[in-house]
Design a protein around this motif. Structure first.
Motif, PDB file in Angstrom:
ATOM      1  N   LEU A 132       2.320   0.588  11.860  1.00 58.12           N
ATOM      2  CA  LEU A 132       0.877   0.772  12.017  1.00 58.12           C
ATOM      3  C   LEU A 132       0.078  -0.420  11.501  1.00 58.12           C
ATOM      4  O   LEU A 132      -1.042  -0.659  11.955  1.00 58.12           O
ATOM      5  CB  LEU A 132       0.419   2.079  11.371  1.00 58.12           C
ATOM      6  N   LYS A 133       0.647  -1.182  10.578  1.00 63.75           N
ATOM      7  CA  LYS A 133       0.017  -2.460  10.227  1.00 63.75           C
ATOM      8  C   LYS A 133      -0.017  -3.369  11.457  1.00 63.75           C
ATOM      9  O   LYS A 133      -1.005  -4.062  11.719  1.00 63.75           O
ATOM     10  CB  LYS A 133       0.781  -3.148   9.086  1.00 63.75           C
ATOM     11  N   GLU A 134       1.083  -3.366  12.182  1.00 65.04           N
ATOM     12  CA  GLU A 134       1.194  -4.205  13.378  1.00 65.04           C
ATOM     13  C   GLU A 134       0.172  -3.813  14.430  1.00 65.04           C
ATOM     14  O   GLU A 134      -0.454  -4.675  15.065  1.00 65.04           O
ATOM     15  CB  GLU A 134       2.608  -4.086  13.954  1.00 65.04           C
ATOM     16  N   SER A 135      -0.028  -2.521  14.634  1.00 67.60           N
ATOM     17  CA  SER A 135      -0.925  -2.047  15.699  1.00 67.60           C
ATOM     18  C   SER A 135      -2.352  -1.809  15.217  1.00 67.60           C
ATOM     19  O   SER A 135      -3.230  -1.518  16.023  1.00 67.60           O
ATOM     20  CB  SER A 135      -0.379  -0.742  16.286  1.00 67.60           C
ATOM     21  N   LYS A 136      -2.572  -1.924  13.897  1.00 65.63           N
ATOM     22  CA  LYS A 136      -3.856  -1.509  13.309  1.00 65.63           C
ATOM     23  C   LYS A 136      -4.161  -0.082  13.776  1.00 65.63           C
ATOM     24  O   LYS A 136      -5.217   0.220  14.325  1.00 65.63           O
ATOM     25  CB  LYS A 136      -4.987  -2.476  13.668  1.00 65.63           C
ATOM     26  N   GLY A 137      -3.200   0.781  13.506  1.00 64.62           N
ATOM     27  CA  GLY A 137      -3.209   2.112  14.084  1.00 64.62           C
ATOM     28  C   GLY A 137      -3.954   3.149  13.272  1.00 64.62           C
ATOM     29  O   GLY A 137      -4.802   2.836  12.436  1.00 64.62           O
ATOM     30  N   LEU A 173      -7.691   4.898   1.381  1.00 64.88           N
ATOM     31  CA  LEU A 173      -8.209   3.778   0.597  1.00 64.88           C
ATOM     32  C   LEU A 173      -7.182   2.658   0.468  1.00 64.88           C
ATOM     33  O   LEU A 173      -7.531   1.481   0.434  1.00 64.88           O
ATOM     34  CB  LEU A 173      -8.624   4.272  -0.788  1.00 64.88           C
ATOM     35  N   ASP A 174      -5.892   3.033   0.418  1.00 66.27           N
ATOM     36  CA  ASP A 174      -4.834   2.024   0.333  1.00 66.27           C
ATOM     37  C   ASP A 174      -4.744   1.171   1.592  1.00 66.27           C
ATOM     38  O   ASP A 174      -4.483  -0.044   1.511  1.00 66.27           O
ATOM     39  CB  ASP A 174      -3.465   2.698   0.131  1.00 66.27           C
ATOM     40  N   LEU A 175      -4.911   1.788   2.755  1.00 64.09           N
ATOM     41  CA  LEU A 175      -4.542   1.141   4.012  1.00 64.09           C
ATOM     42  C   LEU A 175      -5.698   0.606   4.846  1.00 64.09           C
ATOM     43  O   LEU A 175      -5.465  -0.134   5.798  1.00 64.09           O
ATOM     44  CB  LEU A 175      -3.721   2.120   4.871  1.00 64.09           C
ATOM     45  N   ARG A 176      -6.918   0.927   4.512  1.00 63.20           N
ATOM     46  CA  ARG A 176      -8.007   0.481   5.392  1.00 63.20           C
ATOM     47  C   ARG A 176      -8.172  -1.040   5.373  1.00 63.20           C
ATOM     48  O   ARG A 176      -8.689  -1.623   6.324  1.00 63.20           O
ATOM     49  CB  ARG A 176      -9.316   1.176   5.042  1.00 63.20           C
ATOM     50  N   LYS A 177      -7.673  -1.706   4.325  1.00 63.74           N
ATOM     51  CA  LYS A 177      -7.754  -3.173   4.290  1.00 63.74           C
ATOM     52  C   LYS A 177      -6.894  -3.809   5.381  1.00 63.74           C
ATOM     53  O   LYS A 177      -7.075  -4.977   5.714  1.00 63.74           O
ATOM     54  CB  LYS A 177      -7.320  -3.695   2.918  1.00 63.74           C
ATOM     55  N   TYR A 178      -5.976  -3.031   5.962  1.00 62.66           N
ATOM     56  CA  TYR A 178      -5.135  -3.533   7.060  1.00 62.66           C
ATOM     57  C   TYR A 178      -5.690  -3.157   8.432  1.00 62.66           C
ATOM     58  O   TYR A 178      -5.054  -3.420   9.449  1.00 62.66           O
ATOM     59  CB  TYR A 178      -3.716  -2.973   6.943  1.00 62.66           C
TER      60      TYR A 178
END
Length: 242
Positions: A132-137, A173-178
């Motif tokens: 999901l980092k790759e796809s900005k999913g 909150l952890d992942l929205r920066k990606y």
């Protein structure tokens, strides 16, 4: 043509109930969908049924997976990527319930609920973060109004769903920066087979599985700058209100 055309999703517990309703809604939008279940044969049968209902041949696959095991979820993610070449959405939906007073609730029942409903969500997200980092999913977890409203006899279920609600918000909150979006949907009464219920006309007042599917589609179509991170949804007019 839908803006969701060609995207790919992995839905845990997608063979019935809310997961099934979400899968059907996504397929109708042009998504490619992998659903998971505990039995390969029945999961593949449901995938074929969904493909037929939505005219989505070769767009939906069924995978045997156990959300309680991280390795099993990692295999499901890999199988989805192998089949579709990408992963844009993970719906952590698989769940179960055991209800009763703490005096009667067994250790096995407690572990089954926590391991499936809470640890299963952790495993589903942990196994797919890189994809999901790759796809900005997008991650969508299925919590419950029981994740904010406790009730007698619900100690295991309440604990699992309170946990899912809090876990999902922290992960957001952890992942929205990606560029990854994370939401939790908290339904009230839904017409499913959950806890031995049999859907019928008597439950027409309840939320229907297609309503949750429509909600997921609406979230995915929302402007990327806006994130409804926690969505409570309940029947408009329950019997006690009539």
């Amino acid at each position: 043509m839908s803006i969701l055309e060609g995207k790919a999703a992995l839905i845990t517990g997608g063979t019935k109930g809310i997961g099934y309703g979400i899968a059907e809604a996504l397929l109708n939008q042009g998504f490619k969908v992998a659903i998971t279940g505990r039995d390969q044969e029945s999961t593949e049968a449901v995938a074929k049924e969904l493909a037929s209902k939505t005219n989505s041949e070769n767009q939906v696959i069924g995978l045997e997976a156990d959300v309680r095991q991280l390795e099993s979820q990692e295999k499901a993610v890999k199988a989805t990527l192998d089949a579709f070449g990408q992963l844009d959405l993970v719906v952590a939906n698989a769940g179960l319930g055991h209800f009763g007073s703490i005096e009667d609730l067994t250790v096995d029942q407690w572990n089954a609920v926590i391991d499936t409903n809470l640890t299963g969500v952790f495993n589903s997200i942990k196994a797919s973060v890189d994809a999901l980092k790759e796809s900005k999913g997008y991650y969508i977890t299925i919590s419950s109004l029981a994740g904010t409203n406790f009730f007698a006899g619900g100690s295991a279920y309440n604990a699992s769903k309170f946990g899912v609600t809090g876990f999902t918000q922290a992960v957001m909150l952890d992942l929205r920066k990606y560029g990854i979006k994370v939401s939790t949907i908290m339904p009230g009464s839904v017409s499913t087979h959950f806890n031995g219920n049999e859907p019928s006309e008597a439950g027409a007042w309840k939320i229907q599985i297609e309503d949750i599917g429509e909600l997921v589609v609406d979230l995915l179509k929302m402007n990327p700058r806006t994130l409804p991170s926690k969505i409570e949804v309940r029947p408009t007019t329950p019997p006690s209100s009539k």
